[in-house]
Write an enzyme that holds these catalytic residues in place. Structure first.
Site, PDB file in Angstrom:
ATOM      1  N   GLY A  70       0.803  -1.227   0.062  1.00 58.88           N
ATOM      2  CA  GLY A  70       0.049   0.112   0.013  1.00 58.88           C
ATOM      3  C   GLY A  70       0.934   1.130  -0.036  1.00 58.88           C
ATOM      4  N   GLN A  71       2.199   1.323  -0.073  1.00 62.29           N
ATOM      5  CA  GLN A  71       3.141   2.263   0.016  1.00 62.29           C
ATOM      6  C   GLN A  71       2.695   3.281  -1.370  1.00 62.29           C
ATOM      7  OE1 GLN A  71       7.265   1.119   0.858  1.00 62.29           O
ATOM      8  NE2 GLN A  71       6.055  -0.614   1.257  1.00 62.29           N
ATOM      9  N   ARG A  72       2.706   4.580  -1.072  1.00 62.69           N
ATOM     10  CA  ARG A  72       2.115   5.578  -2.208  1.00 62.69           C
ATOM     11  C   ARG A  72       2.694   5.087  -3.755  1.00 62.69           C
ATOM     12  NH1 ARG A  72      -0.020  10.524  -1.828  1.00 62.69           N
ATOM     13  NH2 ARG A  72       0.080  10.700   0.461  1.00 62.69           N
ATOM     14  N   ILE A  74       3.700   2.511  -4.795  1.00 64.46           N
ATOM     15  CA  ILE A  74       3.237   1.510  -5.862  1.00 64.46           C
ATOM     16  C   ILE A  74       1.723   1.187  -5.626  1.00 64.46           C
ATOM     17  CG2 ILE A  74       5.208  -0.398  -5.392  1.00 64.46           C
ATOM     18  CD1 ILE A  74       3.979  -1.436  -2.961  1.00 64.46           C
TER      19      ILE A  74
END
Lengths: 219, 415
Positions: A70-72, A74
């Site tokens: 969920g990192q920005r 990706i």
């Protein structure tokens, strides 16, 4: 797993083999929930750099759950995983008040995706037990403006009536119940958006000793 | 007929003869697939002279030198010890497949981040980012032996052809209706074959950028495709449990190899295209006569699905990789199991021979790649360092460099 099994999971072979997509901001707890569902150790989970896939079987159903990082950086790649999704599970960190707006915006974008049109959405309001967690109703209010959803009213809103019918809230469910809920959502043509509130203990109760529980409580 | 030139081919060992016949240049190869460092050169020479009219007694000394050179080549690099040369933080999402150009000077990586990157092997520098695909880049290939073009197959249903030198996209091949998951150049580099989850394979013209033919007949996803050495036949392996052999000039199906009781994982020709080996989820491999399409043997022994199968360069041995965590090496003629590759702590998804045939390389979900002696089954080296499972691995043509691509988003170079 290997690349070949990725291809096998990509194709939809039989109707009882269902693809579930787990999305949400980083640190929402997607991988923890996934691992709990699969009865795996959840003590050493690191940020997901790519994705995790697990197949969970119960009551004659085979859920293939895709947990995407969920990192920005990706998040733009989430749309690569939309094909043949039977259910979207959106996980929220209820204690992360600063980012409730961000998580709402991301969910709004997802709900407007053409490929997810008509796909049932389950919102897991996670970490309900942590200090500062939003109450169930606040969660809805928090993300509501961004998803044009607010409680029962939402059921009748334009976005909703187009492709999603129904709304349901639920408290404090364990992983067993989560699984059943996913099945219920998948099988019920009428119930298409559901919110479930989870606590860390739901995931961890069966796994952790008391000392670790208190450590969790502090964070 | 006048002999003009000798060319040496190291792997598999052979001598290529360029000659003139009624005004036009032609070439043929003398394949020395059985050549060993210990082979008696005089006997071999007599044999060649008896069979090959182009090799007259006056040429014998030259041929002797070439054979000695091939033997020298075979003896070297057997004891090569690999060390980690570079960790390339290649992509922001997991890697899929990797491939070297023939000389090994550069290689390509495909990724879930929708890009493909071209790397300089010596420096580990990124040469080009091939951008344009709208979804996962799953299959990658260089047009070896030339190495001036790269083909990429994507989940976005298209295949793209790129210049390896400039990174420019020459063509986008559209027509498949589902993910492209395998591709191959023919050896002449005039045709690209793609296999898709839409159950068809397609042949595309490299020059014109147009579709040549659609190979339909499978009833489920195609997950492997490979040409024979001459490029006139194509193999496609499918989840429908069968493998098809196609005539690439007519686009017609020559044989359907029926017998496996599970999805196919891979299918390959041996060097002289006489045999085909297939691996399947039914835990077995099968050998087929490529002329008749008949099954001539079943390689049993694995306790779980066979996830990969590979001939060595000469076609004398077969290596298998299985979900049971072991590999096996079989004699391609006798079908006997020569050795078991035991030691991985997770399933093995890829297996390949070194070009010399003296090593097997396996990639596993236990985050390691391992090198094995194919004859004794002894593990020679464990390539450790990846923090997630390894999806792909490859040797360069010299057999002295290895690349591994992993779900941990990195690519590692070992030399």
């Amino acid at each position: 797993m290997g690349l070949l099994s990725l291809l096998r999971k990509l194709k939809s072979s039989n109707s009882k083999d269902l693809k579930i997509l787990f999305l949400g901001l980083d640190n929402a707890g997607k991988t923890t929930i996934l691992k709990t569902l699969a009865s795996e150790d959840v003590q050493h989970i690191t940020p997901t750099q790519g994705f995790n896939i697990k197949t969970v079987q119960s009551e004659g159903f085979k859920l293939t759950v895709w947990d995407i990082g969920g990192q920005r950086a990706i998040r733009p790649y989430w749309k690569n995983y939309f094909e043949q999704v039977e259910c979207l599970v959106y996980v929220i960190d209820s204690a992360d008040r600063k980012r409730i707006e961000e998580t709402g915006l991301e969910l709004e974008e997802l709900l407007e995706e053409e490929k997810l049109c008509g796909v049932p959405v389950l919102v897991f309001a996670n970490k309900q037990d942590l200090l500062g967690a939003q109450q169930a109703s606040e969660d809805i209010r928090g993300i509501g403006p961004y998803t044009k959803l607010e409680g029962q009213e939402l059921a009748n809103s334009s976005l909703f009536s187009k492709n999603r019918r129904g709304y349901k809230g639920r408290y404090g469910m364990g992983s067993e119940e989560c699984f059943k809920e996913m099945i219920t959502v998948l099988l019920s043509p009428k119930l298409v958006l559901s919110i479930i509130h989870l606590t860390m203990h739901d995931h961890l109760a069966c796994k952790l000793d008391s000392s670790h529980k208190s450590a969790v409580g502090k964070c | 007929m006048r002999l003009k030139k000798f060319l040496l081919r190291y792997y598999p060992p052979g001598v290529i003869l360029e000659y003139e016949q009624s005004g036009t240049m032609k070439s043929k190869s003398i394949d020395l697939l059985d050549l060993k460092p210990t082979t008696d050169v005089d006997m071999l020479l007599d044999d060649i002279v008896a069979k090959e009219p182009l090799i007259t007694p006056s040429k014998m000394e030259q041929v002797r030198k070439l054979i000695l050179r091939l033997q020298e080549k075979q003896a070297e690099s057997v004891d090569h010890h690999f060390y980690l040369f570079k960790v390339l933080r290649a992509h922001i999402l997991p890697l899929t497949n990797v491939a070297f150009n023939k000389s090994g000077t550069s290689f390509v990586t495909g990724s879930y981040d929708r890009t493909c990157k071209v790397w300089d092997t010596a420096s580990g520098e990124e040469l080009h980012v091939l951008e344009g695909h709208k979804n996962v880049v799953y299959a990658v290939a260089f047009n070896n032996p030339y190495g001036d073009k790269i083909a990429t197959g994507s989940f976005d249903k298209t295949c793209k052809l790129w210049s390896a030198e400039s990174g420019k996209c020459y063509h986008t091949y559209r027509g498949h209706t589902a993910e492209i998951v395998c591709l191959a150049f023919n050896p002449q580099s005039t045709v690209v074959a793609t296999g898709s989850m839409d159950t068809t394979a397609k042949l595309w013209d490299v020059q014109k950028g147009a579709e040549i033919s659609t190979l339909s007949g499978h009833s489920a996803e195609i997950i492997s495709c490979s040409f024979n050495t001459t490029g006139d036949l194509l193999l496609t392996g499918s989840f429908d449990h069968t493998v098809s052999v196609w005539d690439t000039t007519t686009g017609r199906r020559v044989h359907t190899l029926i017998g496996h009781r599970g999805e196919i994982s891979n299918a390959q020709f041996n060097f002289d295209s006489s045999f085909i080996v297939t691996g399947s989820m039914d835990k077995t491999c099968k050998m087929w006569d490529s002329r008749t399409g008949q099954c001539i043997g079943t390689l049993r022994g694995h306790d779980d699905e066979v996830l990969d199968v590979s001939f060595d360069f000469t076609g004398q041995y077969i290596a298998t990789a299985s979900a049971d965590g072991t590999g096996r090496v079989y004699n391609a003629l006798t079908h006997h199991c020569v050795s078991k590759l035991e030691g991985h702590e997770g399933e093995i998804s890829k297996v390949t021979f070194s070009p010399q045939g003296t090593r097997c390389l396996t990639a596993s979900s236990d985050k390691t790649a391992r090198l094995w002696d194919p004859f004794s089954g002894k593990c020679i080296q464990v390539l450790e360092g990846h923090t997630d499972e390894i999806f792909s691995c490859a040797f360069n043509y010299e057999g002295n460099i290895i690349i591994t691509g992993s779900k941990d988003n990195t690519c590692r170079l070992w030399r």
